[in-house]
Design an enzyme around this catalytic site. Structure first.
Site, PDB file in Angstrom:
ATOM      1  CB  SER A   1      -0.963  -0.034   1.179  1.00  0.00           C
ATOM      2  OG  SER A   1      -2.006   0.882   1.016  1.00  0.00           O
TER       3      SER A   1
ATOM      4  CG  HIS B   1      -5.725  -2.469  -0.068  1.00  0.00           C
ATOM      5  ND1 HIS B   1      -4.835  -2.168  -1.077  1.00  0.00           N
ATOM      6  CD2 HIS B   1      -5.306  -1.765   1.016  1.00  0.00           C
ATOM      7  CE1 HIS B   1      -3.924  -1.315  -0.630  1.00  0.00           C
ATOM      8  NE2 HIS B   1      -4.182  -1.064   0.639  1.00  0.00           N
TER       9      HIS B   1
END
Length: 665
Positions: free
Chosen positions: A524, A638
């Site tokens: 990320s 994610h």
């Protein structure tokens, strides 16, 4: 007997404790135990109950050959005779009721789309529940002639998708009251709005809940607290928030409502506080304004599956509120009184409280994680932080078998003199005088933190013979409001300096690191910084960038949060007026500088950092002749590394380790 090195497959052997809830008579604790099912490629969970001496038993054990059953969110009835919980055992999440003296669980709700949040009425007669979409009972007969529904998605909202959810439909979440005797549902909220987190007042006469009716809730979402008088059937706006709020908690005397949040608008990554509202006047007081740490657990690890939501808990005298907060690499328990005086830490350091409940003024029950434990249930003496008693030891056999490296904590100076905290893991089989390769890990967020929990991925790297370095650069939580906000408008600036200064410090102070064998990875924001690093230096032999960002201009319109996150994080950078600025912040612009062999790991259903980011980075590096590989994980979002399907989590670890192993001397 010498312990063996930990393996990737050991991730599937962990059992995860979470969501402890103390019984009304304060002698028992219900909690959730989550297992990994490698064969079915998922997770299942059961509810257990133990007394405060650690003697307990399993209370739910439903098995289905067709699906993995998740029994979660146990909540004792006011008289302590039953436990309500949420379960997917009939496919959709429904509420079930379990008698504590034995017997099978009884299904309470039969909503076709399932139910979400719920709360007990203090008299035990009903439950407040949230339901998304119009009320539809499974017992309702549908028309024989069904209209053929189109699979075409028509989008009208600005906020039209969410990572882990997908494309939102037009259904809204509303609050209902479910009568346990009549099985009737009474709808409380109305309109084209979403409401959640319902809480009964102590007298059972009213409900508080959170949502907004603002016409413009797309660009800057600001929730409100609503109060509904159940007798008069009347709703009123109780408090319009000026920032994010959650975890409403009413004092036992009914005079106060506490929430966690802030008043700095939607776009703020600074500290969340304990906010206090008078139920009589609505006046707001920030109780932890002078406490420069954020409420909640922001310590990121991959070996955690605590299903509890953030909570604030009152003492019986309505004089103190208990909360957990991230302090450096720890998450500890605190309490604050109505005058805003915060106690010293009530739980140990070098540990993280992932969830908790309060037994009395002198005792709490914590799920306490450490670098050597995913989190066990402990009773904590609130008068002496050194006194605690472990109630569970679900993973002890595994801990007895595998070697876990102990993090060494250190502090160092960045290039501008700012102090940064870091940790280092020595490799399995460490020997004095030998040199070992090092992997630099960079956390996501950026407003999260590394710290004192069990990080399986890092332990696996140590087991493979690597030194592991991880730090909390500017932008991390746990070091005050200014520190976490220092990254805004300065991505790739002092945060980069902090990270590289940590590498330099490690090389200067830990003589067992092979300076010619350095590797880097992150996910990320950590993936973004990995991309930045390889555009600026060739000192790392190989890089693995995960769920990363390489192009802020395209991120603006493709991420589920891109349209506001990009402007907020980059100093109000505009999509049209600040194209040059966004491109200068984008590693893609500087791809021609990259020489480092780079592995790209990305989930195909990642809506936070969309797949197109990985595709752009891959094509650029491949086009430029950089040794690179793209690994795509289907049906993952994610959160792959933390809660993805076990099969993909294991394969991800194999790709990551192999990329470094193949380039290691």
């Amino acid at each position: 007997m010498t312990k063996r090195p930990i393996t990737a497959e050991d991730l599937c052997k962990f059992k995860f404790v979470g969501d402890p809830v103390v019984s009304p008579n304060k002698d028992k604790v219900a909690y959730v135990l989550t297992h990994v099912d490698q064969e079915k490629d998922g997770y299942y969970s059961h509810i257990y109950v133990t007394n405060l001496n650690g003697k307990g038993r399993q209370f739910t054990s439903h098995y289905s050959k067709d699906q993995l059953v998740k029994d979660v969110a146990p909540k004792w009835s006011p008289d302590g005779s039953t436990i309500a919980f949420r379960s997917n055992r009939t496919s959709k999440n429904q509420l079930w009721l379990l008698h504590t003296d034995g017997g099978e669980a009884v299904q309470l709700t039969d909503i076709k789309q399932g139910v979400g949040d719920f709360d007990w009425n203090p008299d035990g007669s009903s439950l407040a529940v949230t339901i998304t979409g119009e009320l539809k009972l499974t017992s309702d007969k549908e028309d024989e002639k069904k209209e053929e529904k189109s699979d075409v998605k028509v989008i009208t909202r600005l906020r039209y998708k969410g990572d882990g959810v997908g494309i939102y439909n037009e259904d809204r979440k509303h609050v209902y009251v479910f009568d346990l005797k009549t099985k009737a549902y009474t709808k409380i909220t109305e309109g084209d709005h979403d409401f959640g987190q319902p809480r009964f007042t102590p007298d059972g006469k009213s409900l508080f809940y959170i949502g907004t009716k603002a016409e413009d809730q797309e660009w800057g979402y600001l929730p409100a607290i609503w109060k509904y008088d159940l007798g008069a059937k009347k709703e009123e706006l109780f408090y319009q928030a000026n920032g994010y709020i959650m975890a409403p908690s009413l004092s036992p005397d009914g005079k106060w409502l506490a929430v966690a949040g802030h008043d700095r608008g939607e776009r703020s990554q600074g500290n969340a506080n304990v906010l206090l509202l008078s139920t009589e006047t609505g006046q707001l007081t920030n109780l932890t304004e002078s406490f420069d740490y954020t409420v909640g657990n922001l310590v990121g690890v991959d070996a955690k599956y605590d299903t509890a939501e953030q909570r604030l808990i009152w003492d019986t005298a309505s004089s103190h509120i208990y909360f957990n907060a991230t302090v450096g690499g720890d998450c500890q328990l605190f309490k604050v009184n109505l005058a805003g005086e915060v106690s010293a830490a009530l739980s140990p350091a070098v540990a993280s409280v992932t969830s908790y409940d309060i037994v009395s003024d002198d005792q709490a029950v914590l799920v306490l994680a450490t670098p050597h434990s995913t989190g066990d249930l402990v009773t904590q003496d609130l008068t002496n932080v050194k006194n605690s008693n472990k109630l569970t030891d679900w993973n002890q056999d595994l801990y007895n078998e595998v070697y876990l490296s102990t993090p060494e904590n250190f502090h160092y100076k960045s290039t501008d003199g700012g102090e940064i905290e870091g940790w280092i893991l020595k490799p399995y089989g460490y020997e004095e005088g030998k040199k070992y390769p090092m992997i630099l890990q960079i956390h996501g967020g950026p407003a999260t933190a590394y710290g004192n929990g069990l990080h399986h991925e890092m332990q696996l790297m140590a087991a493979k013979g690597y030194v592991v370095l991880y730090t909390n650069p500017r932008g991390s939580h746990g070091y005050g409001h200014d520190f976490v906000n220092a990254v805004i408008g300065d991505y790739g600036g002092m945060d980069y300096e902090d990270i590289i200064a940590g590498v330099d410090y490690a090389l200067e102070n830990f003589n067992y690191i092979d300076q010619e064998q350095l590797f880097v990875t992150g996910g990320s924001y950590g993936g973004y910084m990995t991309n930045v690093i390889v555009t600026r230096t060739d000192r790392f032999k190989a890089a693995v960038t995960q769920r990363s960002i390489c192009n802020w201009h395209s991120f603006y319109g493709t991420s589920d949060i891109g349209f506001f996150f990009t402007e907020w994080q980059h100093g109000h950078a505009d999509l049209w007026d600040d194209v040059e600025k966004l491109l200068k912040l984008s590693p893609l612009t500087f791809a021609r500088n990259v020489k480092t062999p780079t592995l790209i790991l990305h989930s195909e259903q990642d809506l936070r950092c969309p797949m197109e980011q990985a595709e752009q980075w891959y094509i650029a590096l491949k086009r430029l002749g950089v040794e690179t590989k793209l690994v795509r994980f289907p049906d993952e979002n994610h959160d792959l590394s933390r809660s993805g399907n076990p099969k993909h989590r294991l394969e991800r670890l194999q790709h990551l380790i192999r990329w470094f192993e193949d380039r290691r001397n």
